[in-house]
Enzyme design. Sequence first.
Site, PDB file in Angstrom:
ATOM      1  CG  ASP A 142      61.162  11.334  42.651  1.00 33.34           C
ATOM      2  OD1 ASP A 142      60.521  11.186  41.598  1.00 33.34           O
ATOM      3  OD2 ASP A 142      62.214  10.708  42.901  1.00 33.34           O
ATOM      4  CB  VAL A 168      43.551  29.629  54.925  1.00 34.20           C
ATOM      5  CG1 VAL A 168      44.375  30.542  55.825  1.00 34.20           C
ATOM      6  CG2 VAL A 168      42.177  30.215  54.652  1.00 34.20           C
ATOM      7  CG  ASN A 173      54.350  26.888  54.512  1.00 35.98           C
ATOM      8  OD1 ASN A 173      53.379  27.305  53.900  1.00 35.98           O
ATOM      9  ND2 ASN A 173      54.604  25.602  54.677  1.00 35.98           N
ATOM     10  CG  HIS A 197      61.083   8.702  39.228  1.00 32.64           C
ATOM     11  ND1 HIS A 197      61.734   9.455  40.178  1.00 32.64           N
ATOM     12  CD2 HIS A 197      62.010   7.878  38.688  1.00 32.64           C
ATOM     13  CE1 HIS A 197      63.011   9.091  40.195  1.00 32.64           C
ATOM     14  NE2 HIS A 197      63.209   8.145  39.303  1.00 32.64           N
ATOM     15  CB  ILE A 215      55.237  -3.838  48.124  1.00 29.79           C
ATOM     16  CG1 ILE A 215      54.952  -2.332  48.158  1.00 29.79           C
ATOM     17  CG2 ILE A 215      55.032  -4.388  46.716  1.00 29.79           C
ATOM     18  CD1 ILE A 215      56.058  -1.492  47.624  1.00 29.79           C
ATOM     19  CG  ASN A 289      70.018   5.334  35.701  1.00 24.74           C
ATOM     20  OD1 ASN A 289      70.535   5.011  36.763  1.00 24.74           O
ATOM     21  ND2 ASN A 289      68.729   5.396  35.526  1.00 24.74           N
ATOM     22  CB  SER A 359      65.535   6.188  40.241  1.00 23.41           C
ATOM     23  OG  SER A 359      65.800   7.386  39.595  1.00 23.41           O
TER      24      SER A 359
HETATM   25 CA    CA Z   1      45.145  25.505  54.835  1.00 20.72          CA
HETATM   26 CA    CA Z   2      51.830  -3.236  52.311  1.00 22.11          CA
HETATM   27 CA    CA Z   3      51.190  26.540  54.320  1.00 25.63          CA
END
Ligand code: CA
Ligand code: CA
Ligand code: CA
Length: 493
Positions: A142, A168, A173, A197, A215, A289, A359
């Site tokens: 999102d 670092v 990844n 959003h 909530i 929508n 949404s």
């Molecule tokens: Ca790191």
């Molecule tokens: Ca709460």
């Molecule tokens: Ca990483």
Amino acid sequence: MLHFPAQGGPPRPPRFLHDRVIVAPKEGIDPAAFEQWMRSANLTTTQRHDWLGGLRVLTIGDGRSVDDTLARAQASGLVEWVEPDYILTAFQRPNDAEFIAGSLWNLENVGAASGVPDADIDATEAWDRITDASSIIVAVVDSGILTTHEDLAANLWTNPSETAGNGVDDDGNGIIDDLHGINAITGSGDPTDDVGHGTHVAGILGAVGNNGRGITGIAWKVQIMALKFLNAEGEGSTSTAIQCMDYARSHGARIINASWGGGSRSRSLELAIQRARAAGIVFVVAAGNEGSNNDATPSYPASYTTDNMVVVAATTRADALASYSNFGASTVDLAAPGSDIRSAWFTSSRGYADASGTSMAAPHVAGALALLAARYPGATYLQLIDAILQSADPLASLTGRVVSGGRLNVDRALATLGSFFTTPVSLVLQRGVTADAFTLQITGSASTLYTIEGTSDFDNWTAITTVATDASGTGSVSLTSASAATQFFRVRQ
Ligand SMILES: [Ca+2]
Ligand SMILES: [Ca+2]
Ligand SMILES: [Ca+2]
Ligand SMILES: [Ca+2]
């Protein structure tokens, strides 16, 4: 007013980024030939190309158009396919943030503000069964999340292999300091929301419950992964969306929530959904929508047909199909509350706001799935989806409008999923002798309905009766064994 792109009106031509295309190079082609062709076509590979099985996002140089590049790529003989990088849009409606009486009607509707009592997802009943889905990772693909929000911070997923703030890429990844997720727009590890959003979506499915603040999410505890590809205008692109989806897949998500759509059919996005499917991930999608019929006018990604998808329409506090909500008797699976939903907001760590759209409906289903998956860890993605669809509350307003004809009911979904498993959830096993009447005592959760099943061969179990426990979690039922056979009984939730 919240300034999200308004939906509605006649279908518009799909929009796409004018400086990029997505390409799937043909398997086995000479990389040098591909590089040479890119140079001749004035194309460069962007930073983000090491994902999704070799797909590449190519940046178009000056003086070339997307149309021209698509034609040249197709003619080159080097690509499996090539397509525009479509623009995707958050499916939230413009909405004023005035306080509306009966907030959280979606969870427990008492009929305030012209609401219909019990036009809700029976969350309070479901919470007697389970509130804690902390074993489950839900990816919110999102606009990011305000990670310091008081009602979200404790429920954020944390990357176990990344050390925060040391500059670092500890887990290698490709993204530095991705502690709670990523920002695919900038390639950084900071998914901070700058439009609201994603924060709102995250709160619906997993705001911290029972902490005396704000909530509560449908899951009180859960691991929310913040994956940002929508910008401050609520817009993003296919190439960044699929990067987020692949991150979710490779970092253990069980559920992905997609409260957005747009563009046209994209093989890249479809491939990303299929790869999620192969990992057993449920892909929850907002129906759109435009107030239109997805059976007749497809909305993507809602209109892909991969069986790990759940497509969600939006209902109001009176259990009507919302006027803006897309529908589809064969392409939209069920509805969930979507109008005037109160949730967390991005403007401060104590911010809350009301918002509307499909949404807002989709994360109700994502939160429900998290509870289901936590309660029954062995459930497959198909069993999770089946339980949600079979248990939906049938509504006249949804008949012929969605596949299930109903609106989400989390409590019934949990009971339905439980019925798919033959392993008793409560191990009360008592031998009954032919024609003997006896009393079976049950100890379990408070005020919960249990089913008593009987068998004489331990292969075939038959439901015999039900019994409700009291506030202290105990109950009893009088049973008589079937004639001519010794019978055994068990109790299931
Ligand atoms: Ca790191
Ligand atoms: Ca709460
Ligand atoms: Ca990483
Ligand atoms: Ca209810």
